[in-house]
Design a protein around this motif. Structure first.
Motif, PDB file in Angstrom:
ATOM      1  N   GLN A 112      -6.861 -13.900  -5.803  1.00 13.45           N
ATOM      2  CA  GLN A 112      -7.022 -12.012  -6.520  1.00 13.45           C
ATOM      3  C   GLN A 112      -6.455 -11.145  -5.311  1.00 13.45           C
ATOM      4  O   GLN A 112      -7.156 -11.011  -4.106  1.00 13.45           O
ATOM      5  CB  GLN A 112      -8.739 -11.588  -5.915  1.00 13.45           C
ATOM      6  CG  GLN A 112      -9.874 -12.707  -6.769  1.00 13.45           C
ATOM      7  CD  GLN A 112      -9.213 -12.434  -8.127  1.00 13.45           C
ATOM      8  OE1 GLN A 112      -9.206 -10.801  -8.142  1.00 13.45           O
ATOM      9  NE2 GLN A 112      -9.535 -13.051  -9.788  1.00 13.45           N
TER      10      GLN A 112
ATOM     11  N   HIS B 200      -7.584 -18.016  -4.355  1.00 10.36           N
ATOM     12  CA  HIS B 200      -8.545 -17.520  -5.784  1.00 10.36           C
ATOM     13  C   HIS B 200      -7.184 -17.142  -6.261  1.00 10.36           C
ATOM     14  O   HIS B 200      -7.524 -15.810  -7.366  1.00 10.36           O
ATOM     15  CB  HIS B 200      -9.397 -16.836  -6.159  1.00 10.36           C
ATOM     16  CG  HIS B 200     -10.753 -18.045  -6.278  1.00 10.36           C
ATOM     17  ND1 HIS B 200     -11.355 -18.749  -6.633  1.00 10.36           N
ATOM     18  CD2 HIS B 200     -11.249 -18.358  -5.053  1.00 10.36           C
ATOM     19  CE1 HIS B 200     -12.215 -19.810  -6.477  1.00 10.36           C
ATOM     20  NE2 HIS B 200     -12.300 -19.124  -5.561  1.00 10.36           N
TER      21      HIS B 200
ATOM     22  N   ASP C 291      -9.624 -11.514 -15.238  1.00  7.58           N
ATOM     23  CA  ASP C 291      -9.194 -11.836 -14.125  1.00  7.58           C
ATOM     24  C   ASP C 291      -8.004 -11.407 -13.938  1.00  7.58           C
ATOM     25  O   ASP C 291      -6.711 -11.260 -13.411  1.00  7.58           O
ATOM     26  CB  ASP C 291      -9.105 -13.143 -13.344  1.00  7.58           C
ATOM     27  CG  ASP C 291     -10.621 -13.691 -12.943  1.00  7.58           C
ATOM     28  OD1 ASP C 291     -10.882 -12.995 -11.916  1.00  7.58           O
ATOM     29  OD2 ASP C 291     -10.622 -14.836 -13.118  1.00  7.58           O
TER      30      ASP C 291
ATOM     31  N   LEU D  99     -10.451 -15.715  -1.650  1.00 10.87           N
ATOM     32  CA  LEU D  99      -9.710 -14.359  -2.302  1.00 10.87           C
ATOM     33  C   LEU D  99      -8.424 -14.798  -2.442  1.00 10.87           C
ATOM     34  O   LEU D  99      -7.940 -14.386  -3.302  1.00 10.87           O
ATOM     35  CB  LEU D  99      -9.759 -12.883  -1.852  1.00 10.87           C
ATOM     36  CG  LEU D  99     -11.701 -11.426  -1.871  1.00 10.87           C
ATOM     37  CD1 LEU D  99     -11.427 -10.720  -1.067  1.00 10.87           C
ATOM     38  CD2 LEU D  99     -11.890 -11.647  -3.418  1.00 10.87           C
TER      39      LEU D  99
ATOM     40  N   GLU E 178      -8.390  -7.926 -12.414  1.00 10.22           N
ATOM     41  CA  GLU E 178      -8.545  -7.556 -11.778  1.00 10.22           C
ATOM     42  C   GLU E 178      -7.453  -8.218 -10.267  1.00 10.22           C
ATOM     43  O   GLU E 178      -7.423  -8.140  -9.205  1.00 10.22           O
ATOM     44  CB  GLU E 178      -9.914  -8.823 -11.730  1.00 10.22           C
ATOM     45  CG  GLU E 178     -10.886  -7.840 -11.626  1.00 10.22           C
ATOM     46  CD  GLU E 178     -12.304  -7.853 -10.835  1.00 10.22           C
ATOM     47  OE1 GLU E 178     -12.517  -9.250 -10.361  1.00 10.22           O
ATOM     48  OE2 GLU E 178     -13.324  -7.042 -11.574  1.00 10.22           O
ATOM     49  N   SER E 179      -6.771  -9.157 -10.628  1.00 10.11           N
ATOM     50  CA  SER E 179      -5.704 -10.059  -9.577  1.00 10.11           C
ATOM     51  C   SER E 179      -4.366  -9.132  -9.830  1.00 10.11           C
ATOM     52  O   SER E 179      -3.692  -9.194  -8.778  1.00 10.11           O
ATOM     53  CB  SER E 179      -5.518 -11.174 -10.800  1.00 10.11           C
ATOM     54  OG  SER E 179      -4.674 -11.158 -11.392  1.00 10.11           O
TER      55      SER E 179
ATOM     56  N   VAL F  81     -15.548 -16.793  -6.322  1.00 14.33           N
ATOM     57  CA  VAL F  81     -14.544 -14.620  -6.242  1.00 14.33           C
ATOM     58  C   VAL F  81     -15.760 -13.891  -5.214  1.00 14.33           C
ATOM     59  O   VAL F  81     -15.652 -13.415  -4.823  1.00 14.33           O
ATOM     60  CB  VAL F  81     -13.618 -14.735  -7.229  1.00 14.33           C
ATOM     61  CG1 VAL F  81     -13.353 -13.082  -6.764  1.00 14.33           C
ATOM     62  CG2 VAL F  81     -12.901 -15.406  -7.152  1.00 14.33           C
TER      63      VAL F  81
ATOM     64  N   TRP G 164      -7.758  -7.833  -4.030  1.00  9.56           N
ATOM     65  CA  TRP G 164      -9.451  -7.695  -3.222  1.00  9.56           C
ATOM     66  C   TRP G 164      -8.691  -8.097  -2.129  1.00  9.56           C
ATOM     67  O   TRP G 164      -9.430  -7.514  -1.059  1.00  9.56           O
ATOM     68  CB  TRP G 164      -9.925  -8.554  -4.230  1.00  9.56           C
ATOM     69  CG  TRP G 164     -11.644  -8.187  -5.191  1.00  9.56           C
ATOM     70  CD1 TRP G 164     -10.979  -8.477  -6.106  1.00  9.56           C
ATOM     71  CD2 TRP G 164     -11.856  -7.214  -4.301  1.00  9.56           C
ATOM     72  NE1 TRP G 164     -11.980  -7.571  -6.595  1.00  9.56           N
ATOM     73  CE2 TRP G 164     -12.812  -7.247  -5.725  1.00  9.56           C
ATOM     74  CE3 TRP G 164     -12.120  -6.372  -3.567  1.00  9.56           C
ATOM     75  CZ2 TRP G 164     -13.631  -5.463  -6.104  1.00  9.56           C
ATOM     76  CZ3 TRP G 164     -13.384  -5.201  -3.433  1.00  9.56           C
ATOM     77  CH2 TRP G 164     -14.132  -5.194  -5.285  1.00  9.56           C
TER      78      TRP G 164
END
Length: 979
Positions: free
Chosen positions: A884, A882, A697, A879, A700-701, A846, A887
């Motif tokens: 993100q 979380h 993560d 998203l 990805e974040s 997610v 995303w």
């Protein structure tokens, strides 16, 4: 929705039974929190007409004109009386009164009408603005605008309502203009672009919105688009009205063309306090027992006092560790605060450590401290340094750069403007820092050293044993840090005499030769404190120094020491008392960089058996791996990856909710990644790789992406050198993930190919399925849909065999996109919906968001736009929760695609702007896609020049990466296509 009328948030009653009315939306009434019936449209029109008269009487004739205009019905007067009678039954007694043949609404409490509340808030906002408090004014205007709930007087008939509707809408737009103007004054230009793009589409002839959009784009570094907005506006006004833009818009265009430096900063009058930037006060506390150094204090004070009228005053203090550079610099800075009324900035640059602070990271912190919004902070070092200097222009700020590595680290952090000054401390003399006033700081004189010792220990004790006190400071080598450690220990032990301490220091076995120069002198100083520690304290001091990373949490320290958290905290706090350890924040600890080196030397020399050093680091790695696996499991419930990770002997933390788990991961990112790198050349290699995988993560974040990638590459090299195909396969799988996120598809393909070979050799089924899914994603990017389907089928087969249903659902959603590429739209929708159904079993995760995203794409291709937007909106909410961010941005791009396909270009442009602000999965290539789509939306809106500016930027990005999309954008930029 349940159909109950909404009470606006900023106007929600407090639970009392008072009447409340709204006209800034549908005409409604409440008693307390209960909605009241307001009757037919004409009855609501009567209520609205009376409310808008603010207590004044309306005659029956005026009400008839308001409701029906010039053609009232024959029974109009009777109808008015009927409506009034019905409203009396609903409202409180004495509220609707008959008077002089007409009616009025009286006896309402404060805040009973949303319009009155809005007017009061707007008046207060104007007062706050005039007094200089822009921040408060913006907040008040936002509250005012939040009172609108759609169209004013919605569905209310009659000419009076129509006139008032237009008046209230015009007032709302004026308030919006005022608030957006304040947004730009306070540097929120990047956030304003998306809103202004939508507003110019909705109100194309409103020049003030166009002017604000030009300014916002220019301040966001998008000069070409700003000029294109002017060109679009000029053409639109000529075509629609036959007029030219107003003078203010023309002047702004010229200033942009001339790159007017005054446009780069907010233009609020200097006399207004609200326009003044944030005033940072970051200096650490000065010590109450500061001693001596009078000549240095005077010399440095004179240099700082000369900052006014000079381009910049720079003083650089150099000396060995422990000589008191920081203490002197902080003391001088506090004395000079009056000369720098606009603030003082401070940072520890960690220059003596293995990983010094990066200038761009420091600049980001400085810019935030000066009031810059996160979204306005650029990515590159050069842009951040330029913005830093711009924000300091015209201000008098002192910058204290502590513990610098070298001049190269310092140069981007210097103010460079008249009236500002920089004070630097470093272990090296910065002879290559042009224009700096250099100061070499030596040890204290014997007299100063004795004065410092006396202030800490107490005059009576020292006076009684003056010779022993002189022996102590001499044994300390007259180094201030060494004197402070020895004196503090003595002050804490009332039963000791000075001679007892002197005798301890006379034992050379308890201290290195402190009289030697350089680092040996520093080691001798630290030896004083270390030699006086209890055995448990000494062990903690040695073992904690083994861990890399800028600091360590209490829970991680407990793992290193293999002790309960409570006992660990007692030990660490006792070390803080001896000045051998620093408390970085509640529950976090750090070493001075030289103390860490000394602690490691002690561990190598004293830790018995020697294997305990490796065991301590193994426990730390176990702690991080077990806790990161817990975070992964919370974020992705049911995923079997955690079952395929290396087992751990030391337990990690447990969390009650996902937010706390993510907080831990992001707060521990730097020490966690440092632990991975530190394990590269050890027998802990496989666990280190698995820790990196479990903490995915972090990339990805969008957080810590650079550090994560650097660590992943280091682990690829380490596993290759170790000849461990299983670990190398996993390391290259992780690196493939990183490359996919950043849009480097060709590199990702090569890493994925190697990862698949290695995972196959090691028979690592977990990695094989993961890599197969990644290779399928790579094929999607390359347009190889049949190959992508084969890889997804392989992944699904392996995941199904492993019982990994959530990841199987993810691969199903990816498979749906392969079917889309091959033209099987219905099949794609069906497969993606199966993925949603599986993920929904595991909660609001997610991956559920990712599956909604996949269904949205498939439905968009099927032309089912409303359904697609529903799935994308659901994904967006998850998203965001979380964190993100990348995303989120990508989903905004997909929403923009749907709106454009549904012929809603204004909404498409707004979401595309949000995608640009948040950034997307896929790096520069995806940014090019967003810019291309934004250009298409703007072109439909008639903003052709701005559209072409977007396409030119997209083309540049595509050409840099060699993307195939470059040909499409070139076609868009040709005159024939544009026509």
């Amino acid at each position: 929705m349940d159909g109950v009328p909404r009470v606006p948030e900023q106007w929600r009653p407090d639970g009392s039974a008072a009447l409340r009315f709204s006209v800034l939306g549908p005409v409604r009434a409440w008693r307390g929190a209960d909605s009241l019936p307001t009757g037919s449209p004409q009855q609501r029109a009567l209520l609205a007409a009376l409310l808008l008269r603010e207590g004044r009487t309306a005659t029956a004739g005026e009400l008839i004109d308001a409701l029906w205009g010039e053609e009232p019905p024959s029974q109009a007067l009777a109808a008015v009386r009927t409506y009034a009678s019905r409203l009396r039954k609903v409202l409180d007694p004495d509220v609707l009164v008959s008077e002089s043949g007409g009616y009025a609404i009286r006896s309402l409490g404060d805040g009973a009408l949303d319009l009155a509340v809005a007017q009061e808030l707007a008046t207060d906002a104007e007062k706050a603005k005039n007094s200089g408090d822009l921040c408060h004014a913006r907040s008040l205007l936002n509250k005012t605008l939040n009172l609108w709930d759609g169209e004013p007087l919605a569905s209310v008939p009659g000419p009076y309502a129509e006139t008032q509707r237009a008046r209230l809408e015009e007032w709302r737009l004026q308030l919006l203009e005022s608030r957006l103007d304040m947004d730009l004054e306070q540097g929120c230009h990047a956030e304003a672009v998306s809103e202004l793009t939508a507003l110019t589409a909705a109100h194309p002839l409103r020049e003030r919105f166009r002017e604000l959009l030009m300014l916002a784009l220019y301040r966001s570094g998008r000069q070409a688009e700003a000029l294109a907005v002017y060109a679009d506006t000029r053409r639109l006004l000529a075509d629609e009205l036959g007029v030219d833009p107003r003078p203010g818009l023309k002047e702004l265009q010229q200033r942009i063309l001339q790159a007017d430096p005054n446009l780069a900063e907010p233009s609020a009058p200097v006399a207004e306090p609200a326009a003044a930037p944030v005033r940072p006060a970051q200096l650490p506390a000065t010590v109450s027992d500061f001693t001596g150094r009078a000549s240095f204090v005077s010399e440095l004070g004179d240099v700082l006092a000369s900052a006014e009228g000079r381009v910049m005053a720079v003083s650089a203090l150099a000396g060995i560790g422990g000589v008191g550079k920081t203490t002197l610099a902080v003391h001088v800075a506090h004395q000079a605060r009056g000369a720098f009324p606009d603030g003082q900035l401070y940072v520890d640059l960690q220059g003596a450590g293995a990983r010094a602070a990066e200038p761009e990271t420091v600049l980001g912190a400085f810019l935030r401290a000066l009031g810059a919004a996160d979204s306005s902070i650029p990515d590159s070092l050069e842009e951040r340094a330029a913005l830093f200097r711009s924000m300091l222009d015209g201000r008098r700020v002192l910058v204290l750069l502590d513990n610098a590595r070298d001049a190269a680290q310092v140069r981007p952090l210097l103010p460079g403007t008249e009236g500002c000054a920089a004070l630097i401390t470093s272990r090296v003399r910065m002879v290559d820092l042009v224009g700096a006033h250099l100061v070499d700081l030596d040890v204290m004189s014997p007299e100063e050293a004795l004065q410092l010792f006396t202030k800490i220990v107490g005059g009576e004790r020292v006076a009684a044993e003056r010779e022993s006190a002189l022996d102590v400071v001499a044994a300390c080598g007259f180094l201030p840090l060494a004197i402070r450690i020895a004196a503090s220990r003595l002050a804490a032990r009332r039963t000791w005499t000075v001679s007892v301490l002197a005798a301890k220091l006379a034992d050379e076995r308890r201290r290195l030769d402190e009289l030697q120069a350089g680092d040996l002198a520093v080691k001798a100083t630290f030896e004083l404190g270390y030699g006086q520690l209890e055995p448990a304290q000494a062990r903690a001091f040695r073992l904690l120094g083994l861990a890399d990373g800028p600091d360590i949490s209490l829970a991680a320290a407990a793992a290193v020491l293999n002790l309960p958290v409570e006992a660990t905290e007692d030990l660490l706090e006792s070390l803080v008392d001896t000045s051998l350890l620093e408390s970085a924040a509640p529950g976090r600890y750090r070493y001075h960089d030289l103390v860490r080196l000394y602690a490691r030397a002690c561990a190598e020399r004293d830790e018995q058996p020697p294997s305990e050093r490796a065991a301590a680091m193994s426990r730390l790695l176990d702690f991080y791996l077990a806790t990161a696996a817990e975070v992964y499991a919370i974020e992705r419930p049911g995923d079997r990856l955690v079952d395929g990770l290396e087992p751990t002997e030391y337990a990690g933390l447990r969390f009650t909710d996902g937010s706390a788990a993510l907080d831990w991961l992001y707060n521990e990112a730097a020490p966690l990644l440092a632990c991975v790198r530190q394990s590269a050349d050890t027998n802990r290699l496989q666990r280190a790789v698995d820790l990196l995988w479990a903490a995915k993560d972090l990339t990805e974040s969008g957080a810590n992406s650079h550090q994560y990638e650097t660590t992943a590459r280091a682990m690829c090299e380490a596993t290759r050198a170790a000849g461990d195909p299983r670990a190398e396969g996993r390391a290259r799988t992780v690196l493939t993930d990183v490359l996919l996120v950043s849009g480097r598809i060709e590199q990702a393909e090569e890493e994925a190919r190697l990862a698949m070979e290695l995972a196959g050799d090691a028979q690592d089924s977990t990695a094989i399925s993961w890599v197969a899914n990644n290779r399928g994603l790579i094929c999607l990017h390359q347009g190889r849909y049949a190959d992508g389907k084969a890889f997804f089928d392989q992944a699904i087969e392996g995941l199904r065999a492993a019982g990994n249903r959530p990841f199987e659902a993810t691969s199903l959603c990816n498979l749906s996109r392969a079917h889309l590429g091959m033209g099987s739209v219905a099949k794609a929708v069906e497969i993606a919906q199966r993925g949603v159904a599986i993920h929904a079993e595991f909660g609001r995760t997610v991956r559920l968001a990712n599956s909604h995203y996949a269904v949205g794409i498939a439905l968009h291709r099927a032309g089912r736009h409303a359904e697609a937007l529903g799935h994308f909106s659901e994904a967006l909410g998850i998203l965001h929760d979380h964190r993100q961010r990348l995303w989120e941005g990508t989903t905004h791009f997909r929403i923009a695609e749907v709106h454009l396909a549904a012929r809603r270009p204004a909404q498409a442009a707004q979401h595309a702007e949000q995608a640009l602000a948040l950034r997307c999965i896929g790096g520069d290539r995806m940014r090019g896609n967003v810019l291309t789509l934004l250009g298409r939306a703007l072109s439909v809106l008639g903003q052709v020049d701005r559209a072409r500016a977007c396409w030119r930027e997209a083309l540049n990005l595509y050409e840099q990466s060699g993307a195939d999309e470059a040909a499409e954008v070139r076609a868009l930029l040709t005159p024939a296509t544009a026509a």
